[in-house]
Design an enzyme around this catalytic site. Structure first.
Site, PDB file in Angstrom:
ATOM      1  N   GLU A 153       0.829  -1.206   0.000  1.00  0.00           N
ATOM      2  CA  GLU A 153       0.000   0.000   0.000  1.00  0.00           C
ATOM      3  C   GLU A 153       0.865   1.260   0.000  1.00  0.00           C
ATOM      4  OE1 GLU A 153      -3.277   0.300   2.845  1.00  0.00           O
ATOM      5  OE2 GLU A 153      -3.014   2.464   2.843  1.00  0.00           O
ATOM      6  N   ASN A 251      -3.088  -5.225   9.098  1.00  0.00           N
ATOM      7  CA  ASN A 251      -4.154  -4.930  10.063  1.00  0.00           C
ATOM      8  C   ASN A 251      -4.377  -6.086  11.033  1.00  0.00           C
ATOM      9  OD1 ASN A 251      -7.034  -6.243   9.482  1.00  0.00           O
ATOM     10  ND2 ASN A 251      -5.925  -6.090   7.556  1.00  0.00           N
TER      11      ASN A 251
HETATM   12  O1  0CH Z   1      -3.652  -5.136   6.392  1.00  0.00           O
HETATM   13  P1  0CH Z   1      -3.006  -5.169   5.079  1.00  0.00           P
HETATM   14  O2  0CH Z   1      -2.866  -3.789   4.492  1.00  0.00           O
HETATM   15  O3  0CH Z   1      -1.686  -5.878   5.073  1.00  0.00           O
HETATM   16  O4  0CH Z   1      -3.930  -5.909   4.040  1.00  0.00           O
HETATM   17  P2  0CH Z   1      -5.006  -7.052   4.138  1.00  0.00           P
HETATM   18  O5  0CH Z   1      -4.743  -8.012   5.217  1.00  0.00           O
HETATM   19  O6  0CH Z   1      -5.133  -7.594   2.762  1.00  0.00           O
HETATM   20  O7  0CH Z   1      -6.353  -6.302   4.518  1.00  0.00           O
HETATM   21  C1  0CH Z   1      -7.064  -5.533   3.613  1.00  0.00           C
HETATM   22  C2  0CH Z   1      -6.524  -4.158   3.469  1.00  0.00           C
HETATM   23  C3  0CH Z   1      -6.387  -3.784   2.037  1.00  0.00           C
HETATM   24  C4  0CH Z   1      -5.903  -2.386   1.790  1.00  0.00           C
HETATM   25  O8  0CH Z   1      -6.240  -1.465   2.753  1.00  0.00           O
END
Ligand code: 0CH
Ligand code: SF4
Length: 338
Positions: A153, A251
Site C-alpha cells: 500500500e 491490520n
Molecule cells: O492489512 P493489510 O494492508 O496488510 O492488508 P489485508 O490483510 O489484505 O487487509 C485488507 C486491506 C487492504 C488495503 O487497505
C-alpha cells in the site's frame, strides 16, 4: 484524528451460542469481537476477482495477493487465478486485477504499455489517500507518509508523487526526515496501522515540525479502527486472544499488538484453527477471538468449533460498532453483472 482514543466506548456483550455444560461450569468462555473480519474494501476486491473469473474464464491474473490472506489466495488460485508479483509477468493483452492495496501510476502505465486489460480493485479508501498525496504534492507540500516500509500500500501511495513523499515507519525515521519549508508539511498514513502507534508517531513529528498539517480526514480506515476498538473492549478480560489472519496482513498483526497492549495476557495470530497450540490454552478461562479485515468468517467459525470441542463452547459476542458500509464493484465487472 477522531479515532485517537478508541476503547472507551461501551461494549454490548451478548451470548450467541448456548453455554456448554463443561464450558460454563469451568468458567471457560469465548469473547468474540464484532466487528471482525471482511471489510467493504476486501469484499469488493474478492468479488471483483470472482466476477472476472465468471465473465472471462481462467486464467485471470492478479498482481500481488488480492488481499493478504492465505485461504483467500489459495482458494482463488484453485479457481484459476494466477498471482504474479509484477505486470511484466502477465502475457500481452491478458486480464490483470490490481489488488485492494493499490498501485502507483507507474504500474498503470506499464500495464497500458503492455496492452493489458485491467480491473482496479484498489479499495476506494486507499484511492482517497492517493488523491490526498496528489493534491498536497501539487501544492508543494512535503508529505510524511506514516506506514510500513515495503508494504504494497505505501509503495502505491508514495508512487503517486515520489519526489514529495518521505516514508516514516520507525521512530528513528522521524529524525531522518528533511523538508523544504517547515510550514508546508503534512502527514498522511497507510490505512491499516495501529491507531495509537500512529498518533505517537504524529506527536514525534509535531515536535520536529510544529506546523505539520493533519490529513483532511482520517487515513486509517473505519474497518481498521473498528476492529482495534472491539479487541480493546474485550482484551482486559482475556487470558488469551486469538486473532485469525495471515502473517503478511498488517491490520491483522496490529490486532495482536493492540490486544496485548490493552491487557490480554497472551495473543497469537493464526491462519487456521489447526495452528493453535494446545499449550496456549493451559490455565486459560477466557479466550478472545477476532480476525483481520481480509479474513473470511468461515475461518473464525472453524476456530470456534475447535475451541468448543475443547470446552470453550460458551460464546459471547462483544459488539462495539455496527458496520453497514459497502462499495460498488469496479466498473469493468459491474457493467456486465446483470
Ligand atoms: O492489512 P493489510 O494492508 O496488510 O492488508 P489485508 O490483510 O489484505 O487487509 C485488507 C486491506 C487492504 C488495503 O487497505
Ligand atoms: Fe479499504 Fe480499510 Fe478494508 Fe483497507 S482495511 S480494504 S482501506 S476498508
Amino acid at each position: 484524528m477522531s479515532a485517537a482514543s478508541p476503547g472507551t466506548e461501551p461494549a454490548d456483550i451478548s451470548p450467541i451460542a448456548p453455554a456448554e455444560k463443561s464450558g460454563s461450569a469451568s468458567g471457560k468462555r469465548v469473547l468474540l469481537a464484532k466487528p471482525r473480519g471482511y471489510c467493504a474494501g476486501v469484499d469488493r476486491a474478492v468479488v471483483a476477482v470472482e466476477k472476472a473469473l465468471e465473465l472471462h474464464g481462467p486464467p485471470v491474473y492478479v498482481r500481488k495477493e488480492i488481499v493478504h490472506n492465505r485461504h483467500v489466495v489459495d482458494t482463488l488460485r484453485e479457481r484459476g487465478v494466477i498471482f504474479v508479483e509484477e505486470t511484466s509477468e502477465v502475457p500481452e493483452g491478458a486480464l490483470v486485477v490490481f489488488s485492494a492495496h493499490g498501485v502507483s501510476p507507474a504500474v498503470h502505465a506499464e500495464a497500458a504499455e503492455r496492452n493489458l486489460r485491467t480491473i482496479d480493485a484498489t479499495c476506494p479508501l486507499v484511492t482517497k489517500v492517493h488523491k490526498e498525496v496528489n493534491r498536497f504534492a501539487k501544492d508543494e507540500y512535503d508529505i510524511l507518509l506514516i506506514g510500513h516500509e515495503g508494504h504494497e500500500e505505501v509503495e502505491g501511495t508514495a508512487g503517486e508523487a515520489p519526489d514529495s513523499v518521505q516514508l516514516v515507519d520507525t521512530a528513528a525515521d522521524v529524525d531522518k526526515v528533511a523538508v523544504r519549508d517547515p510550514s508546508k508539511v503534512i502527514w498522511l498514513s497507510q490505512t491499516t496501522l495501529s491507531v495509537d502507534e500512529t498518533m505517537e508517531r504524529v506527536d514525534q513529528l509535531r515536535e520536529r515540525f510544529p506546523e505539520i498539517a493533519d490529513p483532511p480526514s482520517d487515513d486509517i480506515c473505519y474497518a481498521t479502527t473498528n476492529r482495534q476498538v472491539a479487541v480493546k473492549a474485550m482484551a482486559g478480560e482475556c487470558d488469551l486472544v486469538l486473532v485469525v489472519g495471515s502473517m503478511n496482513s498488517s491490520n491483522s498483526k496490529r490486532l495482536v499488538e493492540v490486544a496485548l497492549k490493552a491487557g490480554a495476557r497472551a495473543s497469537y495470530l493464526v491462519d487456521f484453527a489447526s495452528e493453535v497450540d494446545e499449550a496456549w490454552l493451559e490455565g486459560v478461562e477466557t479466550v478472545g477471538v477476532t480476525s483481520g479485515a481480509s479474513v473470511p468468517d468461515l475461518l473464525v467459525m472453524e476456530l470456534l468449533d475447535w475451541l468448543a470441542e475443547r470446552g470453550w463452547g460458551d460464546v459471547q459476542e462483544v459488539t462495539t460498532a455496527d458496520e453497514k458500509i459497502a462499495f460498488a464493484l469496479p466498473r469493468e465487472v459491474r457493467q456486465k453483472r446483470a
